[in-house]
Design a protein around this motif. Structure first.
Motif, short mmCIF file in Angstrom:
data_model
loop_
_atom_site.label_atom_id
_atom_site.label_comp_id
_atom_site.label_asym_id
_atom_site.label_seq_id
_atom_site.Cartn_x
_atom_site.Cartn_y
_atom_site.Cartn_z
N VAL A 1 0.95 2.26 -2.22
CA VAL A 1 1.82 1.10 -2.04
C VAL A 1 2.04 0.81 -0.56
O VAL A 1 2.08 -0.34 -0.13
CB VAL A 1 3.18 1.36 -2.73
N ALA A 2 2.18 1.86 0.23
CA ALA A 2 2.65 1.72 1.61
C ALA A 2 1.75 0.85 2.50
O ALA A 2 2.28 -0.02 3.20
CB ALA A 2 2.85 3.09 2.23
N PRO A 3 0.43 1.04 2.55
CA PRO A 3 -0.37 0.28 3.52
C PRO A 3 -0.24 -1.22 3.34
O PRO A 3 -0.10 -1.95 4.32
CB PRO A 3 -1.80 0.75 3.24
N GLY A 4 -0.24 -1.68 2.10
CA GLY A 4 -0.13 -3.11 1.85
C GLY A 4 1.17 -3.66 2.38
O GLY A 4 1.22 -4.72 3.01
N ILE A 5 2.24 -2.93 2.16
CA ILE A 5 3.56 -3.40 2.60
C ILE A 5 3.65 -3.34 4.12
O ILE A 5 4.17 -4.26 4.76
CB ILE A 5 4.66 -2.55 1.93
N ALA A 6 3.12 -2.29 4.72
CA ALA A 6 3.14 -2.18 6.17
C ALA A 6 2.38 -3.34 6.80
O ALA A 6 2.83 -3.95 7.77
CB ALA A 6 2.51 -0.85 6.59
N GLU A 7 1.25 -3.67 6.21
CA GLU A 7 0.42 -4.76 6.71
C GLU A 7 1.16 -6.09 6.59
O GLU A 7 1.14 -6.92 7.49
CB GLU A 7 -0.88 -4.75 5.91
#
Lengths: 236, 351
Positions: free
Chosen positions: A174-180
């Motif tokens: 989940v994290a990379p998409g949200i960080a991006e």
């Protein structure tokens, strides 16, 4: 892109890869915000320089004007070169004065009005130059966060769709998409904050300069009006 | 404007370049790979309590007292020992083994043979015998009784008195011991009547004999059972483990079990209403429970209560509460801890 895909997972969260992994909408938003930021800073630098010059010019002109030098001489020296600020107001007023007296003006009241108009015009033109692009700063300051937020929302939407497709709720997924997606908001704020701060500072500076020039215009108008009265009295 | 734009672009390029170099992926958080540990809360009592066992025996997992010689199990025994009856007294080693009166056992062997033969024949005549000799006959009395026991059909009540094992044996054996005693009882009352009644109905005879007759057989049978050496009746076949003779309770009722018991009693208790001083309602009741949680006997009021007035009502209500709640659901493996329960009924605690 090939090489980026091979990068180890921990390195895949650097800004550059975050940018490249984003969808085209988010990319567009980021690029737009980056351009806005560049333009904002260009305006800020430009205005800072221009205001500094204007202030210096005003100081110099006031020094010369109140030094007791004859107005005719001053006009002669100033009309030959490009002037700014009070100088241009002075020149505009003197030009109107000269034109009226050379042709032998009949009504002193009309002359006074014309000179005031000319000075107002010169003042407005000067202020227009000073405040020219400050509006853009205000726009960026107000809208950049929203544009960034829009990019974030779109990015999170797409990343949630991707998560649903991957059928895993692991934070690592989940994290990379949200960080991006959040990068878009970060860029928006990065553009907006200097814009807002600079807009407030520059507009207040412009206001001060305008007051100073208006004060000079009024003073000069009073001087000219006295001169007109004297001329009318001597004629009569 | 050109200057500003160029400067700004340059600035951005520099900042972005710096960011690309310095703002790499942040270091991943270090999550310590810790295995979860099971944590037990062990009350110190479990360690300090003295278990059933022997002082010199090695420590083992399960507490076990010294093995007993008699293997037969006595239900609900709480003290370790060889006795048939569970007693609190400590076992005393038999320094001088006294001869145990074994009235019944040795004798029967020679006599039974002659007895059975005459009995069937003599039954009627013997019953008749008392009639002619009504005055002070002692002997005939025990005899009819003995006649009764062998007969399986007529009396079921007789075997109750004599114990099942001895049912056959006492036929002959008790005779010598019993004979001298019964006359005393008989002399007190009119012997004539008795004799007259007996022949008439055998059933009428029974209640009388229950009342009057002091049966030495029974006494002897009870006495014979155990040597007066103390000790309990709990049997142990396992090897002894480290411990003491007087265990301080290997287990204790847990707080929640106590609460459950308290709540149950509280729900069964009807607090007598309209009593002036609440102190009158304070009652301590002691009662014994068997393994299935049923009451053994009537609960005993050991504190509070009185012969009349509100205190008596309070005491009765407490006893009723215990009786009403009767099958107590308590962990059977901790039976020792709740075999005897003392409950303090105090209205201020209950609410």
């Amino acid at each position: 892109m090939e090489s980026l895909a091979l990068v180890e997972p921990t390195a895949s969260l650097s800004i550059w890869t975050l940018f490249w992994q984003a969808g085209w909408v988010v990319k567009l938003v980021m690029i737009g915000l980056l351009c806005a930021s560049i333009w904002t800073w260009a305006i800020i630098i430009d205005k800072a320089v221009a205001f500094g010059r204007m202030r210096a010019a005003l100081n110099r002109f006031e020094q010369v004007f109140w030094s007791g030098q004859s107005l005719e001489e001053l006009y002669r020296s100033l009309s030959e070169r490009k002037t700014s600020g009070m100088g241009s107001i002075f020149v505009a007023a003197m030009r109107e004065w000269k034109k009226s007296f050379e042709k032998g003006a009949k009504s002193p009241l009309a002359l006074q009005t014309r000179i005031d108009k000319a000075m107002d015009l010169a003042l407005t033109r000067e202020m227009e130059g000073l405040e020219g692009r400050l509006g853009f700063l205000a726009t960026v300051g107000a809208s950049a966060p929203f544009i960034g937020l829009f990019g974030t929302v779109v990015g999170i939407m797409t990343s949630f769709q991707a998560i649903a497709g991957s059928k895993s709720t692991n934070l690592a997924v989940v994290a990379p998409g949200i960080a991006e997606a959040l990068l878009a908001t970060a860029i928006g704020l990065l553009a907006a904050i200097p814009a807002v701060v600079a807009y407030n500072k520059l507009s207040s500076d412009a206001g001060k300069l305008a007051v100073r020039m208006e004060g000079f215009a009024d003073e000069f108008s009073a001087i000219l009006s006295r001169q007109i009265d004297e001329k009318v009295a001597t004629k009569g | 404007m050109k200057i500003g734009l160029v400067t700004s672009t340059a600035l951005h390029v520099v900042v972005l370049g710096f960011g690309l170099v310095s703002l790499q992926a942040p270091r991943a958080f270090e999550a310590a790979d810790v295995e979860s540990l099971p944590v037990d809360i062990v009350p110190i009592e479990e360690i300090t309590q003295i278990q059933d066992g022997d002082k010199k025996a090695p420590m083992t997992e399960t507490p076990a007292p010294l093995p007993t010689e008699r293997p037969d199990i006595v239900p609900d025994a709480r003290k370790v020992g060889e006795n048939d009856v569970d007693t609190e007294a400590a076992p005393v080693p038999d320094t001088k083994p006294k001869p145990v009166e074994t009235a019944a056992l040795p004798e029967p062997s020679p006599e039974p043979a002659p007895d059975p033969t005459p009995e069937p024949e003599v039954e009627q005549p013997q019953a008749n015998e008392p009639e002619p000799v009504p005055a002070t006959e002692v002997e005939p009395q025990p005899q009819p009784r003995q006649e009764v026991t062998p007969d399986p059909t007529p009396e079921a009540a007789e075997p109750e008195e004599a114990e099942a094992e001895n049912a056959h044996l006492p036929q002959t054996a008790p005779a010598p011991q019993a004979r001298p005693e019964p006359p005393k009882a008989q002399t007190a009352k009119a012997p004539d009547r008795k004799t007259s009644e007996k022949p008439a109905t055998k059933q009428a005879q029974k209640p009388e004999s229950d009342e009057k007759e002091f049966d030495a057989d029974e006494v002897a049978a009870l006495l014979n059972k155990q040597t007066p050496s103390g000790g309990g009746a709990k049997r142990s076949t396992q090897e002894a483990s480290l411990g003491g003779r007087n265990p301080t309770g290997g287990e204790k009722l847990s707080q929640s079990e106590m609460d459950a018991l308290r709540q149950r009693l509280g729900s069964c208790w009807n607090v007598p209403a309209g009593v002036d001083d609440a102190d009158a309602l304070k009652v301590s009741v002691r009662f014994r429970l068997d393994r299935s949680g049923n009451l053994e006997g009537r609960p005993e009021v050991i504190k509070g209560g009185a012969s009349s007035g509100p205190r008596r009502i309070a005491a009765e209500s407490a006893v009723r509460a215990v009786q009403k709640c009767e099958p107590f659901n308590l962990p059977s493996d901790k039976y020792q801890t709740w075999a005897e329960v003392v409950v303090n009924f105090d209205p201020s605690d209950m609410f």
